[in-house]
Design an enzyme around this catalytic site. Sequence first.
Site, PDB file in Angstrom:
ATOM      1  CB  SER A 158      52.305  47.765  -0.805  1.00  0.00           C
ATOM      2  OG  SER A 158      52.095  46.763  -0.042  1.00  0.00           O
ATOM      3  CG  ASP A 265      58.752  48.018   7.902  1.00  0.00           C
ATOM      4  OD1 ASP A 265      58.359  46.825   7.652  1.00  0.00           O
ATOM      5  OD2 ASP A 265      58.107  48.719   7.170  1.00  0.00           O
ATOM      6  CD  GLU A 278      54.365  51.017   6.610  1.00  0.00           C
ATOM      7  OE1 GLU A 278      53.292  50.863   6.956  1.00  0.00           O
ATOM      8  OE2 GLU A 278      55.394  52.099   6.021  1.00  0.00           O
ATOM      9  CG  ASN A 280      53.457  46.815   8.108  1.00  0.00           C
ATOM     10  OD1 ASN A 280      52.961  47.639   7.503  1.00  0.00           O
ATOM     11  ND2 ASN A 280      54.857  47.597   7.766  1.00  0.00           N
ATOM     12  N   GLY A 284      51.999  41.158   4.289  1.00  0.00           N
ATOM     13  CA  GLY A 284      52.441  40.632   3.400  1.00  0.00           C
ATOM     14  C   GLY A 284      52.664  39.040   3.398  1.00  0.00           C
TER      15      GLY A 284
END
Length: 317
Positions: A158, A265, A278, A280, A284
């Site tokens: 985040s 990303d 990166e 994830n 989210g």
Amino acid sequence: MSKWQLAASEAAAFGRVAVIMGGRSAEREISLRSGAEVVRGLQAAGVDAFAIDLAAEGRDPVEQLLKADFDRAFLALHGRGGEDGTIQGLLEMMGKPYTGSGVCASALGMDKLRCKLLWQGAGLPTPAFVVLDEGTDLAAVEARLGYPIMVKPAHEGSSIGMSKVCCREELEAAFAQATAYDNCVLAEQWVNGPEFTVAVLGEETLPIIRLETPHDFYDFTAKYEAADTAYHFETGLSDEQKEALQQLVLQAFSLAGCRGWGRVDVMMDANGQFQLLEVNTAPGMTDHSLVPMAAQKAGISFSRLVVEILRTAGMRG
């Protein structure tokens, strides 16, 4: 009633589903928001889902899970203790299927340094970087990376603890800030180009999103609070570039051992080369989150999305 509701037999086949959220990481509040949305989405589809706020009020997370009555888990935890392989290992020992990547891939995805080293070793593009510590020769860092530089904790998500720096004084301050979150800190070469995020669901990518923010970068505020962040499905990429980006994302995702769902990303540099930032493994799922946004663009409702993610839950090696 949900517009996308499972048949009773199909919903029952999932059994009782624990949506595990909260935890003790710096991303606890975002995780609680994600988890609440997931519970609502699963329940709207007819799934017997309930929330477990892991480590709520100082409770022992292992004891919470051992005492809970559930058949499989939907992991809505973000950050350390939930996205780094630890909870995945516990669930495997309990014999409980769970969503997302397994122990090794989760740990690797949470570790920006080792993930970059893996990609680098496989010949995939990722920005140049230096690991910072108290003894680092900052003049050598400046000479190698040039300014601006992105400073980031290696094990946070985040954009927590991240800073864009443009001089020695800012570099020193950013390092001090990042060490408050992590004892492993990266200085990464700044990529001055558009940023893209690509969600993966199963074996396929969802529509590419180009991110645009007036902030220095896509920071915590831009991700979760700002009203001026723009999300573009008109990416400005040619069909060939889109295909290249999607293939790069799938390759990076697979190379890290990721499964089920996630998000990668990427930025494009001044030479038109994509650079991996990166992966994830538990993105989210809030009302500002990117995976639900991409799914909606693909015609997938939130309830259908969380059910499709739940379908991927299985034991991991």
